[in-house]
Design an enzyme around this catalytic site. Structure first.
Site, PDB file in Angstrom:
ATOM      1  N   GLY A  50       2.971  -3.228   3.469  1.00  0.00           N
ATOM      2  CA  GLY A  50       3.799  -4.432   3.458  1.00  0.00           C
ATOM      3  C   GLY A  50       2.998  -5.690   3.692  1.00  0.00           C
ATOM      4  O   GLY A  50       1.768  -5.714   3.530  1.00  0.00           O
ATOM      5  N   GLU A  51       3.698  -6.743   4.079  1.00  0.00           N
ATOM      6  CA  GLU A  51       3.067  -8.019   4.403  1.00  0.00           C
ATOM      7  C   GLU A  51       3.812  -8.653   5.573  1.00  0.00           C
ATOM      8  O   GLU A  51       5.050  -8.660   5.591  1.00  0.00           O
ATOM      9  CB  GLU A  51       3.109  -8.989   3.209  1.00  0.00           C
ATOM     10  CG  GLU A  51       2.381  -8.503   1.968  1.00  0.00           C
ATOM     11  CD  GLU A  51       0.874  -8.429   2.127  1.00  0.00           C
ATOM     12  OE1 GLU A  51       0.349  -9.079   3.066  1.00  0.00           O
ATOM     13  OE2 GLU A  51       0.226  -7.710   1.339  1.00  0.00           O
TER      14      GLU A  51
ATOM     15  N   ILE B 287      10.876 -11.336 -19.737  1.00  0.00           N
ATOM     16  CA  ILE B 287      11.141 -10.384 -20.808  1.00  0.00           C
ATOM     17  C   ILE B 287      12.121 -11.005 -21.792  1.00  0.00           C
ATOM     18  O   ILE B 287      13.089 -11.662 -21.395  1.00  0.00           O
ATOM     19  CB  ILE B 287      11.716  -9.070 -20.248  1.00  0.00           C
ATOM     20  CG1 ILE B 287      10.628  -8.293 -19.507  1.00  0.00           C
ATOM     21  CG2 ILE B 287      12.304  -8.198 -21.343  1.00  0.00           C
ATOM     22  CD1 ILE B 287      11.130  -7.031 -18.837  1.00  0.00           C
TER      23      ILE B 287
ATOM     24  N   ARG C 255      -4.859   1.581  -0.361  1.00  0.00           N
ATOM     25  CA  ARG C 255      -4.812   0.139  -0.150  1.00  0.00           C
ATOM     26  C   ARG C 255      -4.801  -0.670  -1.446  1.00  0.00           C
ATOM     27  O   ARG C 255      -5.625  -0.446  -2.332  1.00  0.00           O
ATOM     28  CB  ARG C 255      -6.014  -0.306   0.697  1.00  0.00           C
ATOM     29  CG  ARG C 255      -5.994  -1.791   1.059  1.00  0.00           C
ATOM     30  CD  ARG C 255      -7.264  -2.205   1.787  1.00  0.00           C
ATOM     31  NE  ARG C 255      -7.198  -3.603   2.201  1.00  0.00           N
ATOM     32  CZ  ARG C 255      -8.244  -4.337   2.521  1.00  0.00           C
ATOM     33  NH1 ARG C 255      -9.459  -3.800   2.461  1.00  0.00           N
ATOM     34  NH2 ARG C 255      -8.100  -5.604   2.885  1.00  0.00           N
ATOM     35  N   LEU C 256      -3.862  -1.598  -1.511  1.00  0.00           N
ATOM     36  CA  LEU C 256      -3.875  -2.670  -2.507  1.00  0.00           C
ATOM     37  C   LEU C 256      -4.269  -3.932  -1.743  1.00  0.00           C
ATOM     38  O   LEU C 256      -3.495  -4.445  -0.932  1.00  0.00           O
ATOM     39  CB  LEU C 256      -2.495  -2.836  -3.157  1.00  0.00           C
ATOM     40  CG  LEU C 256      -2.381  -3.904  -4.250  1.00  0.00           C
ATOM     41  CD1 LEU C 256      -3.189  -3.480  -5.481  1.00  0.00           C
ATOM     42  CD2 LEU C 256      -0.925  -4.123  -4.643  1.00  0.00           C
TER      43      LEU C 256
ATOM     44  N   LEU D  75      -4.715  -9.357   1.562  1.00  0.00           N
ATOM     45  CA  LEU D  75      -5.248 -10.223   2.624  1.00  0.00           C
ATOM     46  C   LEU D  75      -6.554  -9.627   3.142  1.00  0.00           C
ATOM     47  O   LEU D  75      -6.620  -8.419   3.385  1.00  0.00           O
ATOM     48  CB  LEU D  75      -4.253 -10.352   3.775  1.00  0.00           C
ATOM     49  CG  LEU D  75      -2.924 -11.053   3.475  1.00  0.00           C
ATOM     50  CD1 LEU D  75      -1.967 -10.893   4.642  1.00  0.00           C
ATOM     51  CD2 LEU D  75      -3.146 -12.533   3.163  1.00  0.00           C
TER      52      LEU D  75
ATOM     53  N   CYS E 151       0.840  -1.194   0.000  1.00  0.00           N
ATOM     54  CA  CYS E 151       0.000   0.000   0.000  1.00  0.00           C
ATOM     55  C   CYS E 151       0.874   1.244   0.000  1.00  0.00           C
ATOM     56  O   CYS E 151       2.094   1.182  -0.167  1.00  0.00           O
ATOM     57  CB  CYS E 151      -0.906  -0.005   1.220  1.00  0.00           C
ATOM     58  SG  CYS E 151      -1.825  -1.552   1.456  1.00  0.00           S
TER      59      CYS E 151
END
Length: 603
Positions: A79-80, A291, A52-53, A56, A2
């Site tokens: 973060g996570e 790539i 927020r992304l 969870l 985020c």
């Protein structure tokens, strides 16, 4: 992953918090397009913003800023936390009740119980701030290895912080002025070394540190540091088993998500190792992204395809030509938070993952630093040993160094000249080998760009970083420390964060993990850092022999060719090109990217 931002103040003239915090939040929208929130304390000493992304608990229960039920503690978190489930179970056993399934709430409840010591319980990547609305204090922390960024600016009784430098500038509070240490560090290394930034007065909170704000005063503390020990009783089989166990543990934790997880696959040992272990631990279909280039001498797309086929992944390849790269380049320039000679590769492959609907990806970043994959592990110790021998013939060595630095025909010779003029430490050898411009060239460039600003120019050779440990078991262990804390942290991690988040993509790095590092830090250097990353390879027998028998090649874009041809108009001749050799692409790139950033930031 985020975006977070905040303003803390006791200054009465700063109590109009709505507009600056909204502007900060707006500048971070790309980091969190799924949800946004702002909290302003009743007494107006604190304003927190979040974008927020959702990874969870995708429900509204994960909304931030988040508070404890009594409204005392408020958190914004980026973060996570990979061990949040076990931490939650421990807290529930102690009587805690949770309102969501998020790791954010676990941090909040953990801080409520442990205070500042909560950071020692967290496995993951994080930057967060917790406001105590009762005691009027704020606790701000960054993860041990510096995966997630956190910047701050302080003036009088006001502290402003955010996930990106641009968000602090968006508040309109700091004065715009270039920082000489950050600028010099950028020209010598190709990136801005923490704790500096390019803006005077704005700093990067260093990895493994926390800040505490109270009544306008700020204290800072280092809670974790990389520490290599050497247990010579560890055998090769024991080391192999130790590494494999730690890797599997890290991979399993890094797949914790409520949305699909993909993997960046370059075709090298590190990313292939991630895929191999993911195949062992995950039952679902794996998504991989790579790539490829039209230039055969640079293209490793076929290797990535073969690895994907070998491990049965759902593979997406993006072939980038000079023309396609040039079309993407203006978007890349707009996303730069601070200039660097890296980042375009992550920007391009992140776009493909984003277009495929993926929100989380794993990267093999960190393998070279932990397992001795760079030439620095051989060359830097050699430079130190030669330097110590040459010290015996002083002052001849210093004179030789001065001559090379002044008249050397190549950039490398000039930087070696810098090394010979100083004490032959591992740190100086490392920066000489990794450098972009020599000391005198970087000094000339710093003076050139500061001439129109009121910044105070700091004379002499400026420090590349803050203090570091001195009791390393070996020179090779010290090189590993420098790679982890300089090149990886200041450039690779920072650019990976910015350029993945430009596409609303969370990038995770299983090989950059505190628990993993602590698990293998006692392995002697002759095993852990054996040439060719042999310990890593032995730990993952699933890797195919045809991959292992290939000569090591780093993943590079064909920038030298592109800059000389199709991209020439983006890299105009510099006023100092008669004084400083700018033939190499990364020297041209560093000056051009800085100029674009400068025009954009100060316009």
């Amino acid at each position: 992953m985020c975006g977070i931002a905040g303003i803390l103040t006791i200054d009465s003239h700063q109590k109009h918090l709505e507009h600056p915090i909204q502007q900060m939040q707006k500048s971070l929208y790309h980091r969190g397009p799924d949800d946004q929130g702002i909290y302003i304390a009743n007494e107006r000493q604190a304003a927190l913003a979040h974008t927020r992304l959702s990874i969870l608990d995708l429900s509204p229960a994960g909304h931030q800023p988040m508070s404890t039920p009594d409204g005392r503690y408020w958190i914004v978190f980026n973060g996570e936390i990979y061990n949040f489930q076990s931490l939650r179970s421990q807290l529930e056993a102690q009587g805690e009740h949770f309102m969501s399934r998020t790791d954010t709430e676990v941090i909040l409840r953990l801080y409520q119980k442990l205070g500042k010591d909560c950071v020692n319980q967290l496995q993951g990547m994080f930057a967060f701030a917790i406001w105590d609305n009762q005691d009027k204090t704020c606790f701000i922390a960054r993860d041990p290895l510096g995966i997630k960024p956190l910047y701050y600016w302080q003036s009088g009784g006001t502290l402003v912080f955010a996930s990106e430098l641009r968000a602090i500038l968006a508040s309109g509070l700091p004065n715009l002025c270039l920082n000489s240490q950050g600028l010099y560090g950028y020209f010598t290394s190709g990136t801005v070394p923490e704790p500096y930034t390019l803006i005077d007065g704005i700093y990067c909170l260093e990895a493994g540190h926390w800040l505490h704000w109270y009544a306008g005063r700020v204290s800072q503390h280092q809670y974790w540091q990389i520490n290599f020990t050497s247990d010579n009783s560890i055998s090769l089989p024991e080391a192999t088993e130790k590494v494999r166990h730690a890797l599997i543990n890290s991979i399993e934790h890094h797949f914790i998500s409520d949305v699909p997880v993909g993997i960046f696959l370059s075709g090298g040992i590190d990313s292939s190792s991630i895929v191999a272990l993911a195949r062992q631990t995950q039952k679902s279909k794996l998504r991989t992204y790579s790539i490829a280039f039209a230039e055969k001498e640079w293209n490793e797309g076929d290797i990535a395809r073969d690895i994907a086929q070998n491990f049965e992944t759902d593979h997406t390849e993006y072939k980038i030509t000079s023309t396609i790269g040039k079309e993407l380049f203006p978007q890349f320039l707009q996303r730069i938070d601070q200039p660097s000679i890296d980042g375009f590769n992550t920007f391009c492959v992140s776009q493909i993952a984003h277009q495929d609907g993926t929100k989380v990806v794993l990267s093999g970043l960190g393998g070279d630093e932990l397992f001795g994959g760079y030439k620095t592990f051989q060359t830097v110790p050699q430079m130190v040993r030669w330097g110590k021998q040459l010290q015996k013939i002083q002052p001849i060595t210093t004179s030789l160094g001065w001559g090379l630095a002044s008249w050397g025909k190549s950039p490398q010779l000039k930087r070696i000249g810098d090394f010979f003029q100083d004490q032959p430490t591992t740190q100086r050898a490392y920066h000489s080998f990794r450098g972009i411009f020599s000391h005198q060239e970087a000094w000339d460039l710093t003076q050139y760009y500061l001439k129109d600003f009121s910044s105070k120019i700091i004379e002499g050779k400026m420090a590349h970083q803050s203090s570091q440990p001195t009791n390393f078991p070996s020179l090779e262990d010290e090189v590993s420390f420098l790679e982890l804390s300089c090149y990886m942290r200041n450039q690779l991690l920072r650019d990976s964060d910015i350029m993945s988040m430009a596409w609303g993509l969370e990038l995770r790095v299983p090989l950059v993990d505190r628990v993993l590092l602590e698990s293998i830090s006692s392995i002697p250097y002759n095993l852990r850092l054996a040439a060719g990353k042999q310990l890593l390879i032995k730990s993952i027998p699933e890797l195919p022999n045809w991959l292992l028998n290939r000569p090591k090649r780093g993943f590079f874009f064909p920038f030298q060719q592109w800059l000389e041809k199709d991209w020439h108009d983006y890299f105009p001749s510099h006023e100092l090109n008669k004084k400083i050799d700018l033939k190499l692409w990364y020297r041209q790139w560093s000056l051009a990217i800085f100029q674009y950033w400068l025009n954009q930031t100060f316009s």
